[in-house]
Write an enzyme that holds these catalytic residues in place. Structure first.
Site, mmCIF file in Angstrom:
data_model
loop_
_atom_site.group_PDB
_atom_site.id
_atom_site.type_symbol
_atom_site.label_atom_id
_atom_site.label_comp_id
_atom_site.label_asym_id
_atom_site.label_seq_id
_atom_site.Cartn_x
_atom_site.Cartn_y
_atom_site.Cartn_z
ATOM 1 N N TYR A 75 0.829 -1.198 0.000
ATOM 2 C CA TYR A 75 0.000 0.000 0.000
ATOM 3 C C TYR A 75 0.866 1.252 0.000
ATOM 4 C CZ TYR A 75 -3.763 3.219 0.839
ATOM 5 O OH TYR A 75 -4.654 4.247 0.697
ATOM 6 N N ARG A 385 -13.428 15.972 -33.623
ATOM 7 C CA ARG A 385 -12.827 17.067 -32.877
ATOM 8 C C ARG A 385 -13.319 18.349 -33.546
ATOM 9 N NH1 ARG A 385 -12.518 15.574 -28.181
ATOM 10 N NH2 ARG A 385 -10.684 14.588 -27.333
#
Ligand SMILES: *Cc1c(COP(=O)(O)O)cnc(C)c1O
Length: 461
Positions: A75, A385
């Site tokens: 972690y 786009r």
């Protein structure tokens, strides 16, 4: 003796293959209707050649896959984080690294940290997620790219350059106190993958720093930009790629990175900064939104593949072949007289939908329409786009109707062959031949944010 042409080829060979599906026109028309004529909503399984994006679609190398087995899934304090941090420092020079799951998370943090209500943020053309995060933080984006960038027909070697007069005018009008930073993208996505020159960046950096304004580097495609500096800017032909990349970064203070592009991984990104105070604020934020500051939303194995990918991304052979493949497709299409953004950019070929479908008003979304027509013809998936991506002006509520109305054929890195490029070019030619019969699209569903991702359309009568 005439000199014989000598071809170059990719500096890799294929070790594993993934089958792709060819479909019938009838099947594709049905799929399009179900997807609301939005290529983002197609199932990838129904796509033959996927040129939607170069984001997260790269093929990893055997070295990167080997790195995946070295994941330290602790972690806290994973070995792979330290490897990544050391690589970013060594290759880019930025002192502090805050990993994120992808680029927009870094944009979110830096916007929240640096922008105050009422600030303006100049930049060399907007990017969808970048601008939205600036707006959500209370800022307003102002475009300071050179005019040439908005004209797909003008040849200019560095269409990503900032117009220093426009930048100065922003400072004069709003005052440097209301300009927390200027955002500089390398290889500007929204105008066709166009580079900024080192000469221009040096001047931008000087002007910004003279006024206490930071330079934030959207470094998503920094290696692609560096290649074009090497090829086009005087004095850089013999400078190694790694040095050019480093010189770019050294002129900037902060970087946001979508590693899904240049870095040859399928997920990942980071915020990198030189100022320890900004780094502390970002480490405080990353734990809220992403994860601990030593993984920021990535698994250890992903950070390892990313660290390896960073080194591969700046190898000249790699980047030369990557951009070379894009140019191969671009020339093939342009040689037929089909209108594309010139010069050909680094990560894709951008069809100029305004000139491809001149009979369609921009509010009939010519680029969206063209992307749908290409999919129907061949199963090649591309991306709009243009007017859909640009969204609505928050003040007037009207479509922004940007100058550039483009369909992006984006090439994933190390994935497709030259034969695939030939198939794509032939499909574009086929649609070109039938262009006069193409009608436009209208919304049936329009999302509030980043509407291009999930919007649905139907053909107009
Ligand atoms: C993709 C991209 C981003 C956003 O990164 P994500 O990883 O998609 O969140 C930002 N800027 C540019 C120029 C990009 O191309």
């Amino acid at each position: 003796m005439p000199t014989r042409r000598r071809s170059w080829a990719e500096p890799w060979k294929v070790k594993m293959v993934e089958p792709i599906k060819m479909t019938t026109r009838e099947f594709r028309e049905q799929a399009l209707e179900e997807a609301g004529y939005n290529t983002f909503l197609l199932r990838s399984e129904d796509v033959y050649i996927d040129l939607l994006t170069d984001s997260g679609t790269s093929a990893m190398s055997d070295r990167q896959w080997a790195g995946m087995m070295l994941g330290d899934e602790a972690y806290a304090g994973s070995r792979n984080f330290y490897h990544l941090e050391e690589t970013v420092r060594d290759v880019y020079g930025y002192r502090h690294l805050i990993p994120t799951h992808q680029g927009r998370a870094a944009e979110h943090m830096i916007s929240q940290i640096l922008i105050k209500d009422g600030d303006v943020v100049p930049g060399n053309m907007y990017f969808t997620t970048t601008r939205l995060h600036q707006e959500l933080a209370g800022g307003r984006f102002l475009d300071v790219i050179i005019d040439e960038a908005h004209d797909p027909e003008v040849m200019h070697p560095f269409k990503g350059n900032v117009d220093l007069g426009k930048f100065q005018a922003v400072i004069d009008e709003y005052g440097a106190d209301h300009v927390p930073y200027i955002c500089i993208a390398t290889s500007v996505n929204m105008c066709g993958g166009q580079p900024i020159s080192l000469g221009n960046l040096r001047e931008v950096s000087e002007l910004a720093h003279r006024h206490g304004i930071l330079v934030v580097h959207d470094m998503t495609r920094v290696a692609e930009n560096a290649l074009l500096i090497k090829e086009r800017e005087e004095g850089y032909a013999d400078v190694p790629m790694a040095d050019i990349v480093r010189q770019i970064c050294d002129l900037t203070d902060v970087a946001t990175m979508s590693s899904k592009k240049d870095h040859l991984v399928n997920i990942g990104g980071f915020l990198a900064v030189n100022d320890p105070g900004i780094a502390d604020k970002a480490r405080n934020m990353v734990v809220i939104y992403e994860g601990l500051h030593t993984y920021g939303g990535m698994a250890g194995r992903d950070m390892e593949a990313l660290a390896i990918g960073i080194r591969e991304s700046i190898q000249h052979d790699h980047i030369h072949a990557r951009v070379g493949q894009v140019h191969y497709l671009g020339h093939k299409v342009a040689d037929q007289g089909i209108p594309i953004v010139q010069p050909i950019g680094t990560h894709g070929v951008f069809l100029d939908a305004k000139r491809f479908l001149p009979h369609l008003d921009q509010d009939l979304f010519p680029a969206q329409t063209l992307a749908a027509a290409i999919y129907a013809d061949s199963g090649v998936r591309s991306m709009e786009r243009g007017n859909v991506s640009a969204g609505r002006n928050p003040e007037t509520g009207q479509n922004r109707r940007p100058h550039l109305e483009l369909v992006r054929l984006t090439i994933p890195r190390r994935v497709y062959t030259q034969a695939h490029m030939d198939v794509v070019a032939e499909s574009v030619m086929e649609v070109w031949d039938g262009r006069e019969a193409i009608t436009g699209l209208e919304f049936t569903y329009e999302p509030k944010y980043l509407r291009f991702f999930q919007a649905r359309f139907k053909p107009v009568e």
